[in-house]
Design a protein around this motif. Structure first.
Motif, PDB file in Angstrom:
ATOM      1  N   THR A 166       2.304  -3.860  23.009  1.00  0.00           N
ATOM      2  CA  THR A 166       2.196  -5.312  23.129  1.00  0.00           C
ATOM      3  C   THR A 166       1.018  -5.820  22.323  1.00  0.00           C
ATOM      4  N   ALA A 167      -0.096  -5.063  22.356  1.00  0.00           N
ATOM      5  CA  ALA A 167      -1.283  -5.462  21.595  1.00  0.00           C
ATOM      6  C   ALA A 167      -0.994  -5.462  20.101  1.00  0.00           C
ATOM      7  N   VAL A 168      -0.262  -4.455  19.624  1.00  0.00           N
ATOM      8  CA  VAL A 168       0.090  -4.401  18.201  1.00  0.00           C
ATOM      9  C   VAL A 168       0.968  -5.576  17.831  1.00  0.00           C
ATOM     10  N   ALA A 169       1.992  -5.845  18.638  1.00  0.00           N
ATOM     11  CA  ALA A 169       2.897  -6.955  18.344  1.00  0.00           C
ATOM     12  C   ALA A 169       2.141  -8.279  18.333  1.00  0.00           C
ATOM     13  N   ALA A 170       1.224  -8.452  19.300  1.00  0.00           N
ATOM     14  CA  ALA A 170       0.443  -9.688  19.360  1.00  0.00           C
ATOM     15  C   ALA A 170      -0.485  -9.804  18.155  1.00  0.00           C
ATOM     16  N   ALA A 171      -1.083  -8.675  17.745  1.00  0.00           N
ATOM     17  CA  ALA A 171      -1.980  -8.698  16.585  1.00  0.00           C
ATOM     18  C   ALA A 171      -1.208  -9.033  15.314  1.00  0.00           C
ATOM     19  N   ILE A 172      -0.015  -8.486  15.178  1.00  0.00           N
ATOM     20  CA  ILE A 172       0.811  -8.781  13.998  1.00  0.00           C
ATOM     21  C   ILE A 172       1.212 -10.251  13.990  1.00  0.00           C
ATOM     22  N   GLU A 173       1.622 -10.760  15.142  1.00  0.00           N
ATOM     23  CA  GLU A 173       2.000 -12.172  15.215  1.00  0.00           C
ATOM     24  C   GLU A 173       0.832 -13.067  14.802  1.00  0.00           C
ATOM     25  N   ARG A 174      -0.337 -12.791  15.359  1.00  0.00           N
ATOM     26  CA  ARG A 174      -1.507 -13.602  15.031  1.00  0.00           C
ATOM     27  C   ARG A 174      -1.897 -13.424  13.568  1.00  0.00           C
ATOM     28  N   GLY A 175      -1.899 -12.184  13.102  1.00  0.00           N
ATOM     29  CA  GLY A 175      -2.287 -11.944  11.725  1.00  0.00           C
ATOM     30  C   GLY A 175      -1.407 -12.678  10.726  1.00  0.00           C
ATOM     31  N   PHE A 190     -11.341  -3.460  16.662  1.00  0.00           N
ATOM     32  CA  PHE A 190     -11.109  -2.412  17.649  1.00  0.00           C
ATOM     33  C   PHE A 190      -9.661  -1.910  17.684  1.00  0.00           C
ATOM     34  N   ALA A 191      -8.891  -2.209  16.666  1.00  0.00           N
ATOM     35  CA  ALA A 191      -7.561  -1.612  16.584  1.00  0.00           C
ATOM     36  C   ALA A 191      -7.721  -0.099  16.405  1.00  0.00           C
ATOM     37  N   PRO A 192      -7.026   0.714  17.178  1.00  0.00           N
ATOM     38  CA  PRO A 192      -7.115   2.169  16.991  1.00  0.00           C
ATOM     39  C   PRO A 192      -6.739   2.543  15.559  1.00  0.00           C
ATOM     40  N   PRO A 193      -7.474   3.450  14.939  1.00  0.00           N
ATOM     41  CA  PRO A 193      -7.211   3.796  13.535  1.00  0.00           C
ATOM     42  C   PRO A 193      -5.765   4.187  13.254  1.00  0.00           C
ATOM     43  N   GLU A 194      -5.123   4.856  14.214  1.00  0.00           N
ATOM     44  CA  GLU A 194      -3.759   5.305  13.966  1.00  0.00           C
ATOM     45  C   GLU A 194      -2.765   4.146  13.873  1.00  0.00           C
ATOM     46  N   LEU A 195      -3.191   2.946  14.300  1.00  0.00           N
ATOM     47  CA  LEU A 195      -2.317   1.778  14.211  1.00  0.00           C
ATOM     48  C   LEU A 195      -2.505   0.999  12.912  1.00  0.00           C
ATOM     49  N   LEU A 196      -3.513   1.331  12.137  1.00  0.00           N
ATOM     50  CA  LEU A 196      -3.798   0.573  10.919  1.00  0.00           C
ATOM     51  C   LEU A 196      -2.629   0.563   9.930  1.00  0.00           C
ATOM     52  N   LEU A 199      -0.218  -2.122  11.047  1.00  0.00           N
ATOM     53  CA  LEU A 199      -0.784  -3.459  10.909  1.00  0.00           C
ATOM     54  C   LEU A 199      -0.854  -3.867   9.442  1.00  0.00           C
ATOM     55  N   ALA A 200      -1.293  -2.959   8.593  1.00  0.00           N
ATOM     56  CA  ALA A 200      -1.411  -3.277   7.165  1.00  0.00           C
ATOM     57  C   ALA A 200      -0.053  -3.569   6.550  1.00  0.00           C
ATOM     58  N   ALA A 201       0.971  -2.830   6.967  1.00  0.00           N
ATOM     59  CA  ALA A 201       2.301  -3.028   6.404  1.00  0.00           C
ATOM     60  C   ALA A 201       2.913  -4.347   6.849  1.00  0.00           C
ATOM     61  N   ALA A 202       2.545  -4.801   8.054  1.00  0.00           N
ATOM     62  CA  ALA A 202       3.181  -5.990   8.620  1.00  0.00           C
ATOM     63  C   ALA A 202       2.468  -7.290   8.274  1.00  0.00           C
ATOM     64  N   ILE A 203       1.199  -7.204   7.908  1.00  0.00           N
ATOM     65  CA  ILE A 203       0.408  -8.410   7.635  1.00  0.00           C
ATOM     66  C   ILE A 203       0.149  -8.471   6.137  1.00  0.00           C
ATOM     67  N   ASP A 204       0.595  -9.513   5.497  1.00  0.00           N
ATOM     68  CA  ASP A 204       0.634  -9.552   4.028  1.00  0.00           C
ATOM     69  C   ASP A 204      -0.653 -10.080   3.400  1.00  0.00           C
ATOM     70  N   GLU A 221     -11.514   7.260   4.915  1.00  0.00           N
ATOM     71  CA  GLU A 221     -10.371   7.596   5.773  1.00  0.00           C
ATOM     72  C   GLU A 221      -9.687   6.328   6.273  1.00  0.00           C
ATOM     73  N   LEU A 222     -10.473   5.312   6.650  1.00  0.00           N
ATOM     74  CA  LEU A 222      -9.896   4.039   7.083  1.00  0.00           C
ATOM     75  C   LEU A 222      -9.128   3.385   5.934  1.00  0.00           C
ATOM     76  N   GLY A 223      -9.649   3.541   4.723  1.00  0.00           N
ATOM     77  CA  GLY A 223      -8.945   3.018   3.556  1.00  0.00           C
ATOM     78  C   GLY A 223      -7.612   3.702   3.349  1.00  0.00           C
ATOM     79  N   ARG A 224      -7.575   5.002   3.541  1.00  0.00           N
ATOM     80  CA  ARG A 224      -6.302   5.727   3.383  1.00  0.00           C
ATOM     81  C   ARG A 224      -5.289   5.313   4.450  1.00  0.00           C
ATOM     82  N   LEU A 225      -5.771   4.808   5.576  1.00  0.00           N
ATOM     83  CA  LEU A 225      -4.885   4.352   6.648  1.00  0.00           C
ATOM     84  C   LEU A 225      -4.392   2.921   6.429  1.00  0.00           C
ATOM     85  N   GLY A 226      -4.945   2.247   5.406  1.00  0.00           N
ATOM     86  CA  GLY A 226      -4.440   0.914   5.101  1.00  0.00           C
ATOM     87  C   GLY A 226      -5.466  -0.193   5.055  1.00  0.00           C
TER      88      GLY A 226
END
Length: 255
Positions: A166-175, A190-196, A199-204, A221-226
């Motif tokens: 739900t947090a991911v969906a809400a973050a994508i909607e807001r983003g 504070f988004a968990p790194p594994e969700l980056l 999030l990066a793919a969904a927010i343009d 490493e965070l850069g490689r995650l998006g």
């Protein structure tokens, strides 16, 4: 030293967010005063991003309790000290109308800003459409003179019943709403790194990730995650103060 002209500085900072290779994000150290800003600029970083929590601590305030006049004055001193573009964390805007907020930011010499969607009065989140309208109004007032980093606080203030999905969906909607409103960058703090990657793919627009934990993923490493942009919040101040504490323990006591 003098800060770059606002429009040129904003253009430079905006360009630094784009065309980056995975694993090579824009790393923006967070100065809390003029002296730390000079250290970071002299180290070769192309831009800086002030942390509101770091400035608050340096001024003797709790995070979120710095009077706006003190915050803007501190930002001004930081920008005056360096020749690189500086983005300023102004929390949720201190209740200022968009026109006044933009005027105050440009008076400091800032070429970018963080604006968060937390409602400090209620302890919750600002309704996403209302926050998007505010961001659009700030963009209209600033034109191209500010790089707007829209902070998404769903992972901070979403409530105890808000699960990860739900947090991911809400973050994508807001983003997405904030990007449509004119934000240059979105910051799901504070988004968990594994969700980056999701999030990066969904927010343009470029994604900001925080490297708060020295034991956590590195900026690369965070850069490689998006993540296209990396900030540190008050981490660098806290590590510096820890080193200062170790230093004074090694000093000889006064006779």
């Amino acid at each position: 030293m003098t800060a770059p002209a606002t429009t040129d500085g904003a253009r430079t900072l905006r360009a630094l967010h784009h065309g980056r290779e995975p694993g090579d994000p824009l790393v923006l150290p967070g100065p809390w005063d003029a002296a730390s800003a000079r250290v970071f600029a002299d180290a070769g970083f192309p831009a800086l991003a002030t942390p509101s929590a770091g400035i608050a601590a340096s001024l003797g305030h709790r995070d979120g309790h710095t009077p706006p006049e003190e915050m803007f004055a501190a930002i001004t001193r930081i920008i005056r000290a360096v020749d690189v573009p500086v983005s300023a964390d102004v929390e949720s805007g201190y209740g200022l109308a968009p026109k006044e907020l933009v005027e105050r930011l440009l008076e400091t010499g800032a070429v970018g800003c963080n604006l968060e969607d937390s409602d400090h009065a209620t302890g919750g989140l600002i309704e996403p459409a209302r926050q998007a309208d505010r961001l659009a109004a700030v963009r209209a007032e600033a034109g191209e003179d500010l790089v707007i980093n829209a902070r998404v606080d769903t992972f901070v203030r979403g409530g105890p019943d808000l699960g990860p999905e739900t947090a991911v969906a809400a973050a994508i909607e807001r983003g997405r709403l904030y990007a449509e409103a004119g934000a240059d960058c979105v910051y799901p703090i504070f988004a968990p790194p594994e969700l980056l990657p999701r999030l990066a793919a969904a927010i343009d627009v470029p994604l900001n990730a925080a490297a708060f934990d020295p034991e956590g993923p590195s900026p690369r490493e965070l850069g490689r995650l998006g993540a296209a942009r990396i900030t540190f919040g008050p981490r660098l101040l806290r590590q510096t103060m820890a080193e200062a504490g170790n230093l004074v323990k090694r000093l000889d006591p006064a006779p």
